[in-house]
Scaffold this motif. Structure first.
Motif, PDB file in Angstrom:
ATOM      1  N   LEU A   1       0.829  -1.207   0.000  1.00  0.00           N
ATOM      2  CA  LEU A   1       0.000   0.000   0.000  1.00  0.00           C
ATOM      3  C   LEU A   1       0.865   1.258   0.000  1.00  0.00           C
ATOM      4  N   ILE A   2       0.288   2.370  -0.434  1.00  0.00           N
ATOM      5  CA  ILE A   2       0.970   3.666  -0.358  1.00  0.00           C
ATOM      6  C   ILE A   2       0.615   4.315   0.983  1.00  0.00           C
ATOM      7  N   VAL A   3       1.643   4.806   1.697  1.00  0.00           N
ATOM      8  CA  VAL A   3       1.404   5.547   2.938  1.00  0.00           C
ATOM      9  C   VAL A   3       1.333   7.038   2.602  1.00  0.00           C
ATOM     10  N   HIS A   4       0.220   7.667   3.000  1.00  0.00           N
ATOM     11  CA  HIS A   4       0.005   9.084   2.732  1.00  0.00           C
ATOM     12  C   HIS A   4       0.420   9.913   3.946  1.00  0.00           C
ATOM     13  N   LEU A   5       1.180  10.971   3.694  1.00  0.00           N
ATOM     14  CA  LEU A   5       1.704  11.837   4.753  1.00  0.00           C
ATOM     15  C   LEU A   5       1.197  13.260   4.539  1.00  0.00           C
ATOM     16  N   SER A   6       1.154  14.048   5.636  1.00  0.00           N
ATOM     17  CA  SER A   6       0.676  15.437   5.495  1.00  0.00           C
ATOM     18  C   SER A   6       1.755  16.341   4.921  1.00  0.00           C
ATOM     19  N   ASN A   7       3.033  15.993   5.131  1.00  0.00           N
ATOM     20  CA  ASN A   7       4.111  16.755   4.497  1.00  0.00           C
ATOM     21  C   ASN A   7       5.424  15.986   4.547  1.00  0.00           C
ATOM     22  N   VAL A   8       6.394  16.525   3.816  1.00  0.00           N
ATOM     23  CA  VAL A   8       7.666  15.834   3.604  1.00  0.00           C
ATOM     24  C   VAL A   8       8.457  15.664   4.908  1.00  0.00           C
ATOM     25  N   ALA A   9       8.152  16.483   5.920  1.00  0.00           N
ATOM     26  CA  ALA A   9       8.890  16.413   7.190  1.00  0.00           C
ATOM     27  C   ALA A   9       8.750  15.045   7.856  1.00  0.00           C
ATOM     28  N   HIS A  10       7.687  14.297   7.499  1.00  0.00           N
ATOM     29  CA  HIS A  10       7.466  12.973   8.112  1.00  0.00           C
ATOM     30  C   HIS A  10       8.206  11.837   7.401  1.00  0.00           C
ATOM     31  N   LEU A  11       8.887  12.181   6.303  1.00  0.00           N
ATOM     32  CA  LEU A  11       9.484  11.139   5.457  1.00  0.00           C
ATOM     33  C   LEU A  11      10.379  10.179   6.251  1.00  0.00           C
ATOM     34  N   ASP A  12      11.221  10.725   7.129  1.00  0.00           N
ATOM     35  CA  ASP A  12      12.195   9.846   7.810  1.00  0.00           C
ATOM     36  C   ASP A  12      11.569   9.015   8.937  1.00  0.00           C
ATOM     37  N   GLU A  13      10.279   9.222   9.211  1.00  0.00           N
ATOM     38  CA  GLU A  13       9.605   8.307  10.148  1.00  0.00           C
ATOM     39  C   GLU A  13       9.262   6.985   9.447  1.00  0.00           C
ATOM     40  N   TRP A  14       9.326   6.995   8.122  1.00  0.00           N
ATOM     41  CA  TRP A  14       8.899   5.825   7.349  1.00  0.00           C
ATOM     42  C   TRP A  14      10.012   5.216   6.520  1.00  0.00           C
ATOM     43  N   ALA A  15      11.003   6.046   6.134  1.00  0.00           N
ATOM     44  CA  ALA A  15      12.047   5.584   5.215  1.00  0.00           C
ATOM     45  C   ALA A  15      13.438   5.771   5.800  1.00  0.00           C
ATOM     46  N   ILE A  16      14.385   4.925   5.330  1.00  0.00           N
ATOM     47  CA  ILE A  16      15.800   5.096   5.686  1.00  0.00           C
ATOM     48  C   ILE A  16      16.613   5.258   4.399  1.00  0.00           C
ATOM     49  N   ASN A  17      17.855   5.662   4.546  1.00  0.00           N
ATOM     50  CA  ASN A  17      18.750   5.877   3.386  1.00  0.00           C
ATOM     51  C   ASN A  17      18.059   6.729   2.326  1.00  0.00           C
ATOM     52  N   ILE A  18      17.474   7.836   2.751  1.00  0.00           N
ATOM     53  CA  ILE A  18      16.701   8.675   1.809  1.00  0.00           C
ATOM     54  C   ILE A  18      17.672   9.406   0.880  1.00  0.00           C
ATOM     55  N   PRO A  19      17.618   9.136  -0.425  1.00  0.00           N
ATOM     56  CA  PRO A  19      18.570   9.773  -1.341  1.00  0.00           C
ATOM     57  C   PRO A  19      18.173  11.236  -1.636  1.00  0.00           C
ATOM     58  N   ASP A  20      19.148  12.028  -2.059  1.00  0.00           N
ATOM     59  CA  ASP A  20      18.868  13.425  -2.445  1.00  0.00           C
ATOM     60  C   ASP A  20      17.767  13.498  -3.486  1.00  0.00           C
ATOM     61  N   ASN A  21      17.739  12.495  -4.365  1.00  0.00           N
ATOM     62  CA  ASN A  21      16.719  12.497  -5.418  1.00  0.00           C
ATOM     63  C   ASN A  21      15.299  12.508  -4.836  1.00  0.00           C
ATOM     64  N   ALA A  22      15.125  11.863  -3.689  1.00  0.00           N
ATOM     65  CA  ALA A  22      13.791  11.851  -3.063  1.00  0.00           C
ATOM     66  C   ALA A  22      13.434  13.257  -2.576  1.00  0.00           C
ATOM     67  N   ILE A  23      14.415  13.926  -2.003  1.00  0.00           N
ATOM     68  CA  ILE A  23      14.176  15.287  -1.493  1.00  0.00           C
ATOM     69  C   ILE A  23      13.859  16.220  -2.663  1.00  0.00           C
ATOM     70  N   LYS A  24      14.599  16.033  -3.764  1.00  0.00           N
ATOM     71  CA  LYS A  24      14.358  16.872  -4.955  1.00  0.00           C
ATOM     72  C   LYS A  24      12.944  16.663  -5.498  1.00  0.00           C
ATOM     73  N   LEU A  25      12.545  15.391  -5.626  1.00  0.00           N
ATOM     74  CA  LEU A  25      11.214  15.114  -6.175  1.00  0.00           C
ATOM     75  C   LEU A  25      10.118  15.616  -5.241  1.00  0.00           C
ATOM     76  N   ALA A  26      10.332  15.407  -3.935  1.00  0.00           N
ATOM     77  CA  ALA A  26       9.335  15.861  -2.968  1.00  0.00           C
ATOM     78  C   ALA A  26       9.199  17.387  -3.030  1.00  0.00           C
ATOM     79  N   ALA A  27      10.346  18.085  -3.098  1.00  0.00           N
ATOM     80  CA  ALA A  27      10.316  19.549  -3.138  1.00  0.00           C
ATOM     81  C   ALA A  27       9.567  20.035  -4.377  1.00  0.00           C
ATOM     82  N   HIS A  28       9.740  19.290  -5.488  1.00  0.00           N
ATOM     83  CA  HIS A  28       9.134  19.723  -6.742  1.00  0.00           C
ATOM     84  C   HIS A  28       7.664  19.348  -6.884  1.00  0.00           C
TER      85      HIS A  28
END
Ligand code: TXA
Ligand code: MG
Length: 338
Positions: A64-91
């Motif tokens: 399933l897809i986990v829905h979050l209210s904003n990108v600040a919660h990303l690291d509660e769910w994921a590890i080894n978050i690459p810069d590319n994820a931050i770039k896509l989220a920002a965009h």
């Protein structure tokens, strides 16, 4: 048509508060997103997540897809978050993009179908965002339809699909995008497109400044094919109406209509250009010839034709250009090629 047993509730702030309360109690809440309606449960509560699978009739190994209210919660769910994820989220967040990342060990296996990765998305819909903020945590939500059926793009479609197996249906109007989110896998070295959507792979490549690995059906030179590779957990038969649905090319229509007339079949037709109804067409739905507007209305139109007791639904093959990728991907699963 079967009358729904649970009716949608206008998504005002009182209803959204009640929805957040239900999520906290481990119950199921259907809510609008900009893509399609989701069937939500507390992503930290395995029993609640299992209810989603029961309500949909979906095999437990489909993540399933986990829905979050904003990108600040990303690291509660994921590890080894690459810069590319931050770039896509920002965009693109909030927006119709789900990103696959390596999961935190604490993410329940019920959510990820036993995989080491998790899909995350911040949806761009005021009701979804208010609900996620009021609830405070992650909401696991697949599309709010029975397994292998067409995703709902209006609250009433959810009621028709799921009845009272869902505890509350928030009505936030018709979804503006109309097809499910684009999915990008960033859990391995090379970013990979798993599902095309409103955000095209070209837009993603422009932000990442790198080429995406694409499923074969999405390579620019390749035409749509029913046997093309699918994202993990996706099946060849998906998004399908109950009525037999055939995809045809404009030049095939005269022969097809003669065949259907000879065998006394009653047909419905979905197209993006003007078609004069003639035997054996009982109903024509003409959508926009712009891909985004067509996508927005596609599922509701298939549902409408599906309810007319027709023998067959004919869908004209849209252009095979990049703008139509997401539509063609869904049509290749909802229909058979003539
Ligand atoms: O637009 C959307 O994404 C909607 C709304 C409600 O947000 N949701 C949606 O969920 O379409 P669903 O469950 O119908 O589709 C999610 C897809 C599935 O095909 C699943 O296989 C894939 O995402 N998926 C989820 N987690 C994954 C993972 N860890 N690895 C690979 N694919 C994953
Ligand atoms: Mg789905």
């Amino acid at each position: 048509m079967k009358l729904p047993t649970r009716l949608p509730v206008l998504a005002d702030s009182a209803a959204i508060e009640q929805a957040a309360l239900l999520l906290r109690e481990g119950r199921l809440v259907a809510f609008p997103t900009e893509t399609v309606y989701g069937l939500g449960a507390d992503a930290r509560n395995p029993a609640a997540v299992q209810r989603i699978f029961a309500a949909k009739g979906r095999p437990a190994d489909h993540p399933l897809i986990v829905h979050l209210s904003n990108v600040a919660h990303l690291d509660e769910w994921a590890i080894n978050i690459p810069d590319n994820a931050i770039k896509l989220a920002a965009h693109f967040w909030p927006g119709p993009l789900a990103i696959i990342l390596n999961k935190q060990p604490t993410v329940p296996v019920e959510v990820t179908g036993g995989q080491e990765t998790v899909a995350l998305r911040v949806p761009n819909h005021p009701v979804a965002l208010q609900l996620l903020q009021a609830f405070g945590g992650g909401v696991a939500a697949p599309s709010a339809n029975r397994f292998c059926r067409i995703s709902p793009t209006q609250a009433l479609h959810v009621a028709e699909e799921l009845g009272d197996t869902v505890d509350l249906i928030l009505d936030g109007g018709a979804c503006t995008v109309g097809v499910e989110s684009t999915i990008v896998d960033l859990s391995t070295e090379r970013p990979r497109l798993l599902r095309p959507g409103h955000i095209s792979y070209l837009q993603i490549e422009a932000v990442l400044n790198t080429a995406l690995l694409l499923p074969p059906s999405l390579k620019p030179t390749h035409t749509a094919s029913a046997s093309a590779l699918r994202a993990p957990g996706m099946m060849a038969v998906h998004y399908a109406p109950s009525t037999l649905a055939l995809r045809y090319r404009a030049e095939q229509l005269p022969v097809l209509l003669r065949e259907l007339t000879a065998s006394h079949k009653k047909a419905g037709l979905l197209t993006y250009r003007e078609v004069i109804p003639e035997n054996p067409i009982a109903q024509v739905i003409q959508l926009s010839n712009h891909a985004d507007a067509y996508a927005q209305a596609l599922y509701a139109s298939l549902r409408q034709l599906d309810q007319l007791q027709l023998d067959i639904i004919l869908v004209e093959q849209p252009p095979e250009s990049e703008a139509w990728r997401a539509v063609n991907d869904r049509l290749s699963k909802a229909t058979r090629a003539y």
